[in-house]
Write a protein that holds these residues in place. Structure first.
Motif, PDB file in Angstrom:
ATOM      1  N   ASP A  28      -9.631   3.428 -18.054  1.00 49.51           N
ATOM      2  CA  ASP A  28      -9.276   4.791 -18.414  1.00 49.51           C
ATOM      3  C   ASP A  28      -9.627   5.049 -19.873  1.00 49.51           C
ATOM      4  O   ASP A  28      -9.842   4.120 -20.662  1.00 49.51           O
ATOM      5  CB  ASP A  28      -7.782   5.029 -18.174  1.00 49.51           C
ATOM      6  N   ASP A  29      -9.686   6.317 -20.252  1.00 47.84           N
ATOM      7  CA  ASP A  29     -10.100   6.672 -21.610  1.00 47.84           C
ATOM      8  C   ASP A  29      -9.131   6.153 -22.667  1.00 47.84           C
ATOM      9  O   ASP A  29      -9.553   5.767 -23.762  1.00 47.84           O
ATOM     10  CB  ASP A  29     -10.283   8.184 -21.746  1.00 47.84           C
ATOM     11  N   ALA A  30      -7.836   6.096 -22.346  1.00 50.33           N
ATOM     12  CA  ALA A  30      -6.854   5.604 -23.318  1.00 50.33           C
ATOM     13  C   ALA A  30      -7.096   4.130 -23.640  1.00 50.33           C
ATOM     14  O   ALA A  30      -6.988   3.709 -24.805  1.00 50.33           O
ATOM     15  CB  ALA A  30      -5.437   5.808 -22.792  1.00 50.33           C
ATOM     16  N   THR A  31      -7.433   3.330 -22.636  1.00 52.15           N
ATOM     17  CA  THR A  31      -7.725   1.914 -22.868  1.00 52.15           C
ATOM     18  C   THR A  31      -8.957   1.767 -23.754  1.00 52.15           C
ATOM     19  O   THR A  31      -8.967   0.970 -24.701  1.00 52.15           O
ATOM     20  CB  THR A  31      -7.939   1.179 -21.528  1.00 52.15           C
ATOM     21  N   SER A  32      -9.997   2.541 -23.473  1.00 49.93           N
ATOM     22  CA  SER A  32     -11.204   2.503 -24.300  1.00 49.93           C
ATOM     23  C   SER A  32     -10.888   2.855 -25.749  1.00 49.93           C
ATOM     24  O   SER A  32     -11.379   2.214 -26.681  1.00 49.93           O
ATOM     25  CB  SER A  32     -12.253   3.494 -23.771  1.00 49.93           C
ATOM     26  N   GLN A  33     -10.064   3.873 -25.925  1.00 45.23           N
ATOM     27  CA  GLN A  33      -9.736   4.312 -27.283  1.00 45.23           C
ATOM     28  C   GLN A  33      -8.906   3.269 -28.024  1.00 45.23           C
ATOM     29  O   GLN A  33      -9.072   3.069 -29.233  1.00 45.23           O
ATOM     30  CB  GLN A  33      -9.020   5.670 -27.217  1.00 45.23           C
ATOM     31  N   THR A  34      -8.034   2.564 -27.305  1.00 44.98           N
ATOM     32  CA  THR A  34      -7.244   1.493 -27.911  1.00 44.98           C
ATOM     33  C   THR A  34      -8.142   0.362 -28.401  1.00 44.98           C
ATOM     34  O   THR A  34      -8.002  -0.130 -29.530  1.00 44.98           O
ATOM     35  CB  THR A  34      -6.222   0.943 -26.896  1.00 44.98           C
ATOM     36  N   ILE A  35      -9.074  -0.059 -27.540  1.00 43.41           N
ATOM     37  CA  ILE A  35      -9.994  -1.142 -27.918  1.00 43.41           C
ATOM     38  C   ILE A  35     -10.893  -0.691 -29.054  1.00 43.41           C
ATOM     39  O   ILE A  35     -11.139  -1.437 -30.011  1.00 43.41           O
ATOM     40  CB  ILE A  35     -10.809  -1.586 -26.690  1.00 43.41           C
ATOM     41  N   SER A  36     -11.393   0.536 -28.971  1.00 44.42           N
ATOM     42  CA  SER A  36     -12.254   1.075 -30.027  1.00 44.42           C
ATOM     43  C   SER A  36     -11.569   1.040 -31.385  1.00 44.42           C
ATOM     44  O   SER A  36     -12.150   0.600 -32.385  1.00 44.42           O
ATOM     45  CB  SER A  36     -12.648   2.512 -29.682  1.00 44.42           C
TER      46      SER A  36
END
Length: 286
Positions: free
Chosen positions: A98-106
């Motif tokens: 999901d986009d939230a997971t991507s943003q956390t890793i980013s």
């Protein structure tokens, strides 16, 4: 010569990493099950001891794992990618999350001094083997430009979609549509056979009309033969359907067909078909 890392050697990752190695790139691989590294190492890849070591020794590290929890686990902790990332090194997560997971890793990668790109892929085992995936990249544009030669080895199309999160959203929309199509296709084939129609004729008629598409062409014979050889595990499609429905909830958008399709895939998982191909959804309706 740039050094590339590749973490996650499942059905998709193994084929993608293999194409990079065969293209003559300098590739270091890591997988939780180390036996999956053997073939690639025999062909010239290096083997990393931890995700951190891969990130520390490579210019660009790719990862493709099963779900958001796995993506976070690879990036976090003392042996994770974030611990190995620093100035001048970059991370590209090709997992479907999901986009939230991507943003956390980013955020964690950037804080550590690295560059980040999400790049989930559209395609299954055969396109991964053939290097014809569609790579949905979003994030650091300079990293996208640097990674494009590798993307062109792994895929046939690599659009740049903007800020982190857009790639994740695009992949969920694509897979949501695919899951819905496969569900109704399975019901249609089941209905046709119950009505004593010839299955092969039914597939030929569908293939000759406006509904013709590569997925039906591949999955149709699988349904008739009841061959569920895995190219895309059913459990991963159910995860993608769930994430798509969750995204709809966040955006206050009603997705009744997607929600019902998600329930159908959940039923298939409950029936024990998780590790079979997504075509096994047919077993819940036939």
């Amino acid at each position: 010569m740039k050094k590339f890392g590749f973490i996650g050697l499942g059905i998709m990752g193994n084929a993608m990493a293999l194409n990079l190695v065969k293209a003559g790139l300098d590739v270091t691989v890591w997988n939780r099950n180390v036996d999956k590294c053997t073939e690639l190492v025999a062909l010239g890849a290096h083997q990393g001891k931890t995700p951190r070591e891969v990130a520390e020794t490579c210019d660009i590290t790719f990862t493709i794992v099963s779900d958001p929890a796995a993506a976070l686990a690879i990036s976090e902790g003392p042996d994770g990618v974030v611990a190995g990332i620093g100035e001048g090194r970059s991370y590209i997560d090709m997992s479907t999350v999901d986009d939230a997971t991507s943003q956390t890793i980013s955020a964690a990668i950037i804080k550590a001094g690295g560059r980040f790109l999400e790049a989930p892929v559209s395609g299954t085992k055969k396109p991964a083997e053939d290097g014809t995936l569609i790579i949905l990249a979003a994030g650091d544009k300079s990293l996208y430009d640097d990674a494009l030669p590798a993307f062109e080895i792994m895929g046939k199309m690599s659009p740049y979609l903007g800020e982190v999160g857009q790639g994740a959203k695009m992949k969920l929309v694509v897979n949501m549509i695919m899951g819905g199509m496969l569900s109704i296709f399975s019901e249609g084939i089941s209905l046709g056979l119950k009505a004593n129609l010839d299955g092969k004729q039914l597939l030929d008629i569908i293939d000759a009309g406006a509904m013709a598409n590569p997925m039906f062409k591949v999955k149709g014979p699988m349904l008739l033969d009841e061959n569920y050889t895995t190219s895309f595990p059913l459990k991963h499609m159910q995860k993608d359907m769930r994430l798509a429905v969750d995204l709809g909830d966040k955006l206050n958008l009603t997705l009744p067909t997607a929600a019902i399709t998600n329930e159908s895939f959940k039923q298939a998982r409950k029936a024990g078909f998780s590790d079979e191909d997504i075509a096994a959804i047919y077993k819940t309706v036939k």
